[in-house]
Design a protein around this motif. Structure first.
Motif, PDB file in Angstrom:
ATOM      1  N   PRO A  14       2.256  -0.593 -12.730  1.00  0.00           N
ATOM      2  CA  PRO A  14       2.004  -2.022 -12.935  1.00  0.00           C
ATOM      3  C   PRO A  14       2.135  -2.827 -11.647  1.00  0.00           C
ATOM      4  O   PRO A  14       1.420  -3.803 -11.445  1.00  0.00           O
ATOM      5  N   ARG A  15       3.031  -2.398 -10.757  1.00  0.00           N
ATOM      6  CA  ARG A  15       3.163  -3.101  -9.472  1.00  0.00           C
ATOM      7  C   ARG A  15       1.879  -2.995  -8.667  1.00  0.00           C
ATOM      8  O   ARG A  15       1.482  -3.944  -7.989  1.00  0.00           O
ATOM      9  N   GLU A  16       1.228  -1.826  -8.717  1.00  0.00           N
ATOM     10  CA  GLU A  16      -0.029  -1.659  -7.987  1.00  0.00           C
ATOM     11  C   GLU A  16      -1.109  -2.568  -8.569  1.00  0.00           C
ATOM     12  O   GLU A  16      -1.899  -3.165  -7.827  1.00  0.00           O
ATOM     13  N   VAL A  17      -1.153  -2.668  -9.893  1.00  0.00           N
ATOM     14  CA  VAL A  17      -2.149  -3.534 -10.528  1.00  0.00           C
ATOM     15  C   VAL A  17      -1.956  -4.980 -10.073  1.00  0.00           C
ATOM     16  O   VAL A  17      -2.919  -5.673  -9.721  1.00  0.00           O
ATOM     17  N   VAL A  18      -0.710  -5.442 -10.053  1.00  0.00           N
ATOM     18  CA  VAL A  18      -0.431  -6.812  -9.616  1.00  0.00           C
ATOM     19  C   VAL A  18      -0.795  -6.989  -8.138  1.00  0.00           C
ATOM     20  O   VAL A  18      -1.380  -8.005  -7.749  1.00  0.00           O
ATOM     21  N   ALA A  19      -0.461  -5.985  -7.310  1.00  0.00           N
ATOM     22  CA  ALA A  19      -0.789  -6.073  -5.884  1.00  0.00           C
ATOM     23  C   ALA A  19      -2.299  -6.121  -5.668  1.00  0.00           C
ATOM     24  O   ALA A  19      -2.804  -6.896  -4.843  1.00  0.00           O
ATOM     25  N   ARG A  20      -3.027  -5.323  -6.415  1.00  0.00           N
ATOM     26  CA  ARG A  20      -4.487  -5.335  -6.306  1.00  0.00           C
ATOM     27  C   ARG A  20      -5.045  -6.683  -6.774  1.00  0.00           C
ATOM     28  O   ARG A  20      -6.009  -7.211  -6.201  1.00  0.00           O
ATOM     29  N   ALA A  21      -4.460  -7.213  -7.839  1.00  0.00           N
ATOM     30  CA  ALA A  21      -4.904  -8.520  -8.341  1.00  0.00           C
ATOM     31  C   ALA A  21      -4.718  -9.589  -7.274  1.00  0.00           C
ATOM     32  O   ALA A  21      -5.603 -10.423  -7.039  1.00  0.00           O
ATOM     33  N   ARG A  22      -3.572  -9.580  -6.612  1.00  0.00           N
ATOM     34  CA  ARG A  22      -3.337 -10.555  -5.547  1.00  0.00           C
ATOM     35  C   ARG A  22      -4.357 -10.396  -4.423  1.00  0.00           C
ATOM     36  O   ARG A  22      -4.852 -11.390  -3.877  1.00  0.00           O
ATOM     37  N   ALA A  23      -4.657  -9.138  -4.063  1.00  0.00           N
ATOM     38  CA  ALA A  23      -5.623  -8.901  -2.990  1.00  0.00           C
ATOM     39  C   ALA A  23      -7.011  -9.416  -3.369  1.00  0.00           C
ATOM     40  O   ALA A  23      -7.708 -10.023  -2.549  1.00  0.00           O
ATOM     41  N   ILE A  24      -7.422  -9.176  -4.623  1.00  0.00           N
ATOM     42  CA  ILE A  24      -8.728  -9.666  -5.083  1.00  0.00           C
ATOM     43  C   ILE A  24      -8.782 -11.187  -4.998  1.00  0.00           C
ATOM     44  O   ILE A  24      -9.755 -11.767  -4.494  1.00  0.00           O
ATOM     45  N   LEU A  25      -7.743 -11.855  -5.481  1.00  0.00           N
ATOM     46  CA  LEU A  25      -7.745 -13.314  -5.503  1.00  0.00           C
ATOM     47  C   LEU A  25      -7.667 -13.905  -4.103  1.00  0.00           C
ATOM     48  O   LEU A  25      -8.245 -14.955  -3.839  1.00  0.00           O
ATOM     49  N   ARG A  26      -6.971 -13.222  -3.186  1.00  0.00           N
ATOM     50  CA  ARG A  26      -6.962 -13.688  -1.794  1.00  0.00           C
ATOM     51  C   ARG A  26      -8.366 -13.661  -1.215  1.00  0.00           C
ATOM     52  O   ARG A  26      -8.775 -14.562  -0.480  1.00  0.00           O
ATOM     53  N   ARG A  27      -9.109 -12.610  -1.535  1.00  0.00           N
ATOM     54  CA  ARG A  27     -10.466 -12.490  -1.002  1.00  0.00           C
ATOM     55  C   ARG A  27     -11.403 -13.542  -1.601  1.00  0.00           C
ATOM     56  O   ARG A  27     -12.412 -13.902  -0.999  1.00  0.00           O
ATOM     57  N   MET A  28     -11.070 -14.020  -2.795  1.00  0.00           N
ATOM     58  CA  MET A  28     -11.920 -15.015  -3.448  1.00  0.00           C
ATOM     59  C   MET A  28     -11.660 -16.427  -2.936  1.00  0.00           C
ATOM     60  O   MET A  28     -12.511 -17.302  -3.083  1.00  0.00           O
ATOM     61  N   MET A  29     -10.485 -16.654  -2.354  1.00  0.00           N
ATOM     62  CA  MET A  29     -10.144 -18.009  -1.943  1.00  0.00           C
ATOM     63  C   MET A  29     -10.954 -18.414  -0.715  1.00  0.00           C
ATOM     64  O   MET A  29     -11.137 -17.622   0.200  1.00  0.00           O
TER      65      MET A  29
END
Length: 241
Positions: free
Chosen positions: A108-123
């Motif tokens: 689950p930590r990896e999923v959250v980390a990946r989610a943060r990375a995706i959203l950073r790229r979208m900003m």
């Protein structure tokens, strides 16, 4: 100030609860949906920044749902989370517009980390030199995160947008898969070089559809991808600072 909104679409209640707890602890606002045929209505009620999407769902299959969300121009990032490990499913999910793909079992930590990375790229990135790039009928506006062809908007996923931006910035360059991956997805995770092929294929299809069948992207065997400037030779690149 509230955190990013994530919608978890998962029919396994224990797994959904586990993911919800990790996302809440990380500062996300979370909504859980247990059926595929309830997702679109839920997004209309409360839009999400990211959809964490299982594939095997009651009501509607996750791949069908991914296709429908992208066809409708829905803009949340999509992370597919599934027990399907077949390469066909992996590539199909990305071609349909998914931004990442995680196989079960996962951390689950990896999923959250990946989610943060995706959203950073979208900003949007407020950096000197950001602005518009034009080449012939194609215009890319970094600040507005918008692409137009002959004045008409073209819907791209965040990864497709970044790939196109990289190519427009250096139209004579041939990019390796690793280089495009770093530009499109960041350097947070490795091992997904071949996935860039799916995003380039999808981007090429969208551009060709709007350019009367002309292909503005070129593939260089053994190297990677670049922009075919001759196809868009009606203008020149003009970055506006």
């Amino acid at each position: 100030m509230s955190g990013p909104r994530v919608m978890i679409v998962e029919d396994e209640a224990k797994l959904a609860a586990l993911l919800r707890d990790y996302f809440v602890h990380a500062g996300f606002e979370v909504e859980v949906v247990y059926r595929g045929d309830e997702v679109q209505a839920a997004l209309q009620r409360r839009p999400a920044d990211l959809v964490v999407l299982d594939l095997q769902l009651p009501g509607k299959d996750g791949l069908d749902l991914c296709r429908e969300l992208r066809a409708a121009g829905t803009q949340p990032a999509i992370m597919i989370v599934t027990a399907r490990v077949d390469e066909i499913d992996r590539l199909l999910g990305l071609e349909l517009g998914a931004d990442d793909y995680v196989c079960k079992p996962f951390s689950p930590r990896e999923v959250v980390a990946r989610a943060r990375a995706i959203l950073r790229r979208m900003m949007p990135q407020a950096a000197p030199g950001n602005g518009r790039i034009t080449l012939g009928p194609l215009e890319l506006d970094r600040d507005a995160h918008r692409v137009r062809i002959a004045g008409e908007a073209l819907a791209l996923t965040p990864i497709e947008f970044r790939i196109l931006a990289a190519m427009l910035e250096q139209p004579q360059r041939v990019w390796s898969r690793t280089q495009l991956l770093e530009r499109a997805r960041g350097t947070d995770f490795s091992g997904y070089e071949r996935n860039i092929d799916s995003h380039v294929k999808n981007l090429r299809r969208k551009l060709r559809d709007r350019l009367g069948g002309r292909d503005p992207l070129r593939s260089v065997y053994g190297v990677g991808y670049g922009l075919d400037s001759e196809v868009l030779a009606v203008g020149s690149i003009d970055p506006l600072n």
